[in-house]
Design a protein around this motif. Structure first.
Motif, PDB file in Angstrom:
ATOM      1  N   TYR A  80      27.935  38.566  42.785  1.00 26.34           N
ATOM      2  CA  TYR A  80      28.144  37.121  42.618  1.00 26.34           C
ATOM      3  C   TYR A  80      29.548  36.954  42.036  1.00 26.34           C
ATOM      4  O   TYR A  80      29.807  37.330  40.894  1.00 26.34           O
ATOM      5  N   ASP A  81      30.458  36.423  42.829  1.00 23.17           N
ATOM      6  CA  ASP A  81      31.845  36.238  42.392  1.00 23.17           C
ATOM      7  C   ASP A  81      32.251  34.784  42.546  1.00 23.17           C
ATOM      8  O   ASP A  81      31.759  34.070  43.420  1.00 23.17           O
ATOM      9  N   LYS A  82      33.174  34.394  41.703  1.00 20.39           N
ATOM     10  CA  LYS A  82      33.854  33.108  41.799  1.00 20.39           C
ATOM     11  C   LYS A  82      35.313  33.412  42.139  1.00 20.39           C
ATOM     12  O   LYS A  82      35.703  34.573  42.232  1.00 20.39           O
ATOM     13  N   LYS A  83      36.131  32.395  42.300  1.00 21.73           N
ATOM     14  CA  LYS A  83      37.505  32.622  42.737  1.00 21.73           C
ATOM     15  C   LYS A  83      38.303  33.451  41.733  1.00 21.73           C
ATOM     16  O   LYS A  83      39.102  34.299  42.134  1.00 21.73           O
ATOM     17  N   ASP A  84      38.059  33.252  40.456  1.00 24.16           N
ATOM     18  CA  ASP A  84      38.832  34.018  39.469  1.00 24.16           C
ATOM     19  C   ASP A  84      38.504  35.511  39.528  1.00 24.16           C
ATOM     20  O   ASP A  84      39.399  36.350  39.414  1.00 24.16           O
ATOM     21  N   THR A  85      37.245  35.874  39.729  1.00 26.98           N
ATOM     22  CA  THR A  85      36.909  37.302  39.824  1.00 26.98           C
ATOM     23  C   THR A  85      37.370  37.892  41.158  1.00 26.98           C
ATOM     24  O   THR A  85      37.753  39.058  41.217  1.00 26.98           O
ATOM     25  N   ILE A  86      37.364  37.079  42.204  1.00 26.35           N
ATOM     26  CA  ILE A  86      37.895  37.539  43.493  1.00 26.35           C
ATOM     27  C   ILE A  86      39.393  37.820  43.347  1.00 26.35           C
ATOM     28  O   ILE A  86      39.898  38.830  43.837  1.00 26.35           O
ATOM     29  N   LYS A  87      40.091  36.945  42.638  1.00 23.01           N
ATOM     30  CA  LYS A  87      41.534  37.137  42.406  1.00 23.01           C
ATOM     31  C   LYS A  87      41.795  38.420  41.622  1.00 23.01           C
ATOM     32  O   LYS A  87      42.731  39.168  41.934  1.00 23.01           O
ATOM     33  N   ILE A  88      40.967  38.725  40.640  1.00 22.20           N
ATOM     34  CA  ILE A  88      41.116  39.971  39.876  1.00 22.20           C
ATOM     35  C   ILE A  88      40.941  41.175  40.804  1.00 22.20           C
ATOM     36  O   ILE A  88      41.712  42.140  40.739  1.00 22.20           O
ATOM     37  N   LYS A  89      39.961  41.119  41.698  1.00 22.60           N
ATOM     38  CA  LYS A  89      39.744  42.224  42.644  1.00 22.60           C
ATOM     39  C   LYS A  89      40.929  42.366  43.588  1.00 22.60           C
ATOM     40  O   LYS A  89      41.356  43.478  43.908  1.00 22.60           O
ATOM     41  N   ILE A  90      41.472  41.256  44.035  1.00 22.34           N
ATOM     42  CA  ILE A  90      42.634  41.292  44.927  1.00 22.34           C
ATOM     43  C   ILE A  90      43.843  41.873  44.192  1.00 22.34           C
ATOM     44  O   ILE A  90      44.576  42.700  44.747  1.00 22.34           O
ATOM     45  N   ASP A  91      44.044  41.467  42.943  1.00 20.40           N
ATOM     46  CA  ASP A  91      45.160  42.019  42.160  1.00 20.40           C
ATOM     47  C   ASP A  91      45.038  43.536  42.053  1.00 20.40           C
ATOM     48  O   ASP A  91      46.025  44.260  42.160  1.00 20.40           O
ATOM     49  N   ARG A  92      43.826  44.025  41.854  1.00 20.23           N
ATOM     50  CA  ARG A  92      43.609  45.470  41.758  1.00 20.23           C
ATOM     51  C   ARG A  92      43.851  46.145  43.104  1.00 20.23           C
ATOM     52  O   ARG A  92      44.496  47.184  43.189  1.00 20.23           O
ATOM     53  N   LEU A  93      43.313  45.549  44.183  1.00 17.91           N
ATOM     54  CA  LEU A  93      43.469  46.143  45.516  1.00 17.91           C
ATOM     55  C   LEU A  93      44.930  46.209  45.951  1.00 17.91           C
ATOM     56  O   LEU A  93      45.316  47.113  46.688  1.00 17.91           O
ATOM     57  N   THR A  94      45.725  45.254  45.517  1.00 17.78           N
ATOM     58  CA  THR A  94      47.134  45.218  45.930  1.00 17.78           C
ATOM     59  C   THR A  94      48.043  45.946  44.947  1.00 17.78           C
ATOM     60  O   THR A  94      49.251  45.984  45.150  1.00 17.78           O
ATOM     61  N   SER A  95      47.468  46.543  43.915  1.00 23.14           N
ATOM     62  CA  SER A  95      48.264  47.296  42.938  1.00 23.14           C
ATOM     63  C   SER A  95      48.390  48.758  43.369  1.00 23.14           C
ATOM     64  O   SER A  95      47.804  49.176  44.363  1.00 23.14           O
ATOM     65  N   ASN A  96      49.126  49.513  42.608  1.00 26.24           N
ATOM     66  CA  ASN A  96      49.265  50.947  42.867  1.00 26.24           C
ATOM     67  C   ASN A  96      48.085  51.747  42.330  1.00 26.24           C
ATOM     68  O   ASN A  96      48.078  52.965  42.416  1.00 26.24           O
ATOM     69  N   TYR A  97      47.106  51.076  41.758  1.00 29.35           N
ATOM     70  CA  TYR A  97      45.990  51.761  41.116  1.00 29.35           C
ATOM     71  C   TYR A  97      44.687  51.713  41.910  1.00 29.35           C
ATOM     72  O   TYR A  97      43.655  52.093  41.396  1.00 29.35           O
ATOM     73  N   ALA A  98      44.742  51.270  43.134  1.00 30.56           N
ATOM     74  CA  ALA A  98      43.543  51.210  43.981  1.00 30.56           C
ATOM     75  C   ALA A  98      43.412  52.524  44.742  1.00 30.56           C
ATOM     76  O   ALA A  98      43.601  52.603  45.943  1.00 30.56           O
ATOM     77  N   TRP A  99      43.072  53.587  44.023  1.00 27.85           N
ATOM     78  CA  TRP A  99      43.017  54.921  44.613  1.00 27.85           C
ATOM     79  C   TRP A  99      41.845  55.110  45.556  1.00 27.85           C
ATOM     80  O   TRP A  99      41.876  55.992  46.399  1.00 27.85           O
TER      81      TRP A  99
END
Length: 177
Positions: A80-99
């Motif tokens: 269950y996600d809202k836009k703010d948690t989706i944005k956090i996931k996107i920030d992680r996926l687009t970072s250098n730390y999404a191994w």
């Protein structure tokens, strides 16, 4: 505004079949869903975020089969996600730390059987989706039913995903369904 309801009431969206949209609205909805799938396939997550309403609810259910005798099925909540948690996931996926997805996988969304209805002041689009993920020599896929509540200005207000299986057989679930 349509807000999260109990899991039993979610079946309203999964089974609603009144007040079909006209042909022009249907084409508009299908194009919107296809464009959205393309953005996800090409990992254009920030552009995809613009397709989401500020009050979006992103719900992934898990199918629970309770009793073989009466064939009863219920749904449990997996995500269950809202836009703010989706944005956090996107920030992680687009970072250098999404191994978990390095090198990146290839993904495809095959959206079929789209039905579209006028639902209150929104559109309700139901579809079947085949999600395919290919990485190295691993081919994984997931089929699911999806119900989207879409505002008239073409923003996803609510997405409900109901996988066809009771156990998602993927090594990671870093993709948006």
């Amino acid at each position: 505004m349509i807000k999260m309801q109990s899991l039993t009431n979610i079946n309203i969206y999964l089974n609603y079949d009144k007040n079909e949209v006209n042909e022009n609205e249907y084409i508009k909805i299908v194009r919107f869903l296809n464009k959205e799938a393309e953005l996800l396939e090409y990992r254009k997550y920030l552009e995809w975020l613009d397709f989401l309403h500020p009050d979006v609810e992103y719900i992934v259910l898990v199918r629970e089969i309770k009793d073989k005798k009466d064939n009863s099925i219920s749904n449990g909540l997996l995500i269950y996600d809202k836009k703010d948690t989706i944005k956090i996931k996107i920030d992680r996926l687009t970072s250098n730390y999404a191994w978990s997805d390095n090198p990146p996988s290839v993904s495809k969304y095959m959206i079929t059987n789209i039905l579209a209805y006028n639902f209150m002041d929104y559109y309700l689009a139901r579809s079947n989706v085949l999600f395919i993920k290919y990485r190295s020599s691993d081919l994984m896929y997931l089929t699911y039913k999806r119900a989207d509540i879409i505002s008239k200005d073409m923003k996803i207000l609510k997405r409900i995903v109901l996988p066809d299986v009771h156990s998602i057989n993927m090594q990671d679930l870093t993709y948006f369904l």
